[in-house]
Design an enzyme around this catalytic site. Structure first.
Site, PDB file in Angstrom:
ATOM      1  N   ARG A  67       0.803  -1.298   0.091  1.00  0.00           N
ATOM      2  CA  ARG A  67      -0.158  -0.180   0.022  1.00  0.00           C
ATOM      3  C   ARG A  67       0.922   1.421   0.030  1.00  0.00           C
ATOM      4  NH1 ARG A  67      -2.000   2.038   4.728  1.00  0.00           N
ATOM      5  NH2 ARG A  67      -2.106  -0.213   5.528  1.00  0.00           N
ATOM      6  N   TYR A 119     -13.627  18.462 -16.544  1.00  0.00           N
ATOM      7  CA  TYR A 119     -14.207  17.039 -16.534  1.00  0.00           C
ATOM      8  C   TYR A 119     -15.278  17.004 -15.591  1.00  0.00           C
ATOM      9  CZ  TYR A 119     -14.595  12.374 -15.298  1.00  0.00           C
ATOM     10  OH  TYR A 119     -15.308  11.090 -15.009  1.00  0.00           O
ATOM     11  N   ASP A 192      -4.103  19.780 -14.853  1.00  0.00           N
ATOM     12  CA  ASP A 192      -4.708  18.539 -15.439  1.00  0.00           C
ATOM     13  C   ASP A 192      -4.082  18.318 -16.853  1.00  0.00           C
ATOM     14  OD1 ASP A 192      -5.866  16.123 -16.657  1.00  0.00           O
ATOM     15  OD2 ASP A 192      -7.419  16.386 -15.180  1.00  0.00           O
ATOM     16  N   LYS A 217      -6.284   7.093 -19.630  1.00  0.00           N
ATOM     17  CA  LYS A 217      -6.249   7.882 -20.943  1.00  0.00           C
ATOM     18  C   LYS A 217      -5.292   7.422 -21.748  1.00  0.00           C
ATOM     19  CE  LYS A 217     -10.289   9.111 -19.506  1.00  0.00           C
ATOM     20  NZ  LYS A 217     -10.408   9.019 -17.998  1.00  0.00           N
TER      21      LYS A 217
END
Length: 401
Positions: A67, A119, A192, A217
């Site tokens: 983790r 977005y 972004d 993406k």
């Protein structure tokens, strides 16, 4: 212990990455390590272990619990950080998880300036933080006068999408940094960079403090994984974000990290082909009688064209366009054959999306329509197929509407 790892207050932490030693096209293929030093494996091993053996008390290999740190994920993080000309990167289970980690920087009373055309998932996340007395001001960040009007001493950050999703507005990163820093020196500049990827744009070179990606993406590029990347400079940021990621546990799995690494090997090829195809399709769309307007930053008449030429190395594979009447939308989406009607973007397959009901449905109608996301808007994520085949599919689709 790996010489590039150090033991910190919450376990091992990587040192800043080294500068890129090859051109980006080569580095995408080689990755940070070229091969696995222990085995010679050309494809980085997928280390699925959740925990790691300690040789003795107080002695560690640098890896304790996946983790917090995992060898496969670390290779991805180092590769992306280097491609973005940054010191560090963290890989998350989604792009939204990465942005959520950034939001941990904000405190009650802070004000955040945000690109109004963005977005829908990002808007949904930020709207949830308003309950904690964090205020988000949505403006056209491509309009520097609007940025000057919005910034104040309470401004903690400016969050920019450039080009924006889906209206393709282009924001001057360096100018925004200068404006907000003139008022508040510790204000963060967050970009972004999903639409262009580090192959076409490196926001940190223009003054950004933090870069986020939906790794789902263009970075991964095959519509087979969901991932997010957070990229930044500075040990102070690294300590904060690394502890937040380990505490909340939204780190990317080893297998998904390997999938993104595999995708990056062809990033340069895919981005070039997608961008080349998009330029041809955008030009074609301008000739279609049913199309009212095309939004594509690669047109010389586009408002962001000159700026894109300065702060990016390509125009990318994204196009949006209005049809002349919303009544055409259902037929267009129904009659597509090669191009698929689906959410998401950035993969090898070309996708058409209807933002009003898909990617931007969470945004209130009045804000959507103010920025231009109306019932006539369609968005294309252009893949790497033959451009003539894609144009032929669009032509037969328009002919049947």
């Amino acid at each position: 212990m790996d010489a590039a790892l150090q033991l910190g207050s919450h376990g091992a932490t990587p040192e800043p990455v080294k500068k890129m030693r090859y051109k980006s096209e080569t580095f995408c293929v080689s990755g940070y390590s070229l091969f696995d030093e222990k085995t010679g494996a050309v494809s980085q091993p997928i280390v699925l272990s959740s925990t790691f053996h300690h040789p003795s008390l107080g002695v560690s290999t640098g890896f304790d619990y996946s983790r917090g740190l995992n060898p496969t994920r670390l290779e991805l993080e180092r590769t992306v950080a280097t491609l973005e000309h940054a010191d560090y990167a963290l890989a998350f289970s989604s792009g939204m998880a990465a942005i959520s980690c950034v939001a941990k920087c904000f405190s009650p009373g802070d004000e955040i300036i945000v690109s109004e055309d963005l977005y829908g998932g990002t808007w949904r996340l930020f709207s949830g933080y308003e309950r904690y007395d964090i205020h988000f001001t949505y403006i056209d960040t491509a309009d520097l006068h609007a940025v000057r009007q919005a910034v104040s001493e309470k401004t903690r950050a400016i969050f920019i999408e450039t080009p924006s999703n889906p209206m393709m507005r282009v924001t001057d990163i360096r100018a925004c940094k200068d404006i907000v820093r003139a008022v508040r020196k510790d204000a963060l500049v967050i970009v972004d960079n999903t639409f262009l990827s580090p192959y076409f744009q490196n926001p940190i070179d223009f003054g950004a403090d933090i870069v986020v990606h939906s790794g789902t993406k263009f970075l991964a590029g095959h519509h087979d994984v969901v991932a997010g990347l957070l990229v930044y400079n500075g040990k102070q940021h690294d300590d904060f974000f690394r502890l937040a990621q380990m505490t909340e546990g939204a780190s990317l799995s080893p297998f998904d990290s390997w999938l993104v690494l595999r995708g990056i090997k062809t990033l340069a090829l895919r981005m070039r082909q997608s961008s080349e195809n998009a330029a041809k399709i955008a030009a074609y769309l301008k000739t279609v009688p049913l199309v009212e307007k095309v939004f594509y930053p690669g047109f010389p008449e586009s408002p962001g064209y000159d700026l894109m030429k300065k702060q990016s190395r390509g125009f990318g594979g994204m196009i949006s366009f209005y049809v002349k009447d919303e009544k055409y939308v259902p037929g267009i989406l129904e009659h597509l054959h090669l191009i698929m009607f689906a959410e998401s973007l950035g993969g090898v397959e070309t996708l058409m999306t209807y933002p009003a009901t898909q990617t931007h449905n969470a945004i209130p109608v009045e804000l959507r329509e103010r920025v231009g996301v109306n019932s006539k808007l369609l968005r294309l994520s252009v893949g790497i197929e033959d451009a003539d085949d894609l144009i032929a599919d669009l032509a037969q689709t328009f002919a049947r509407v």
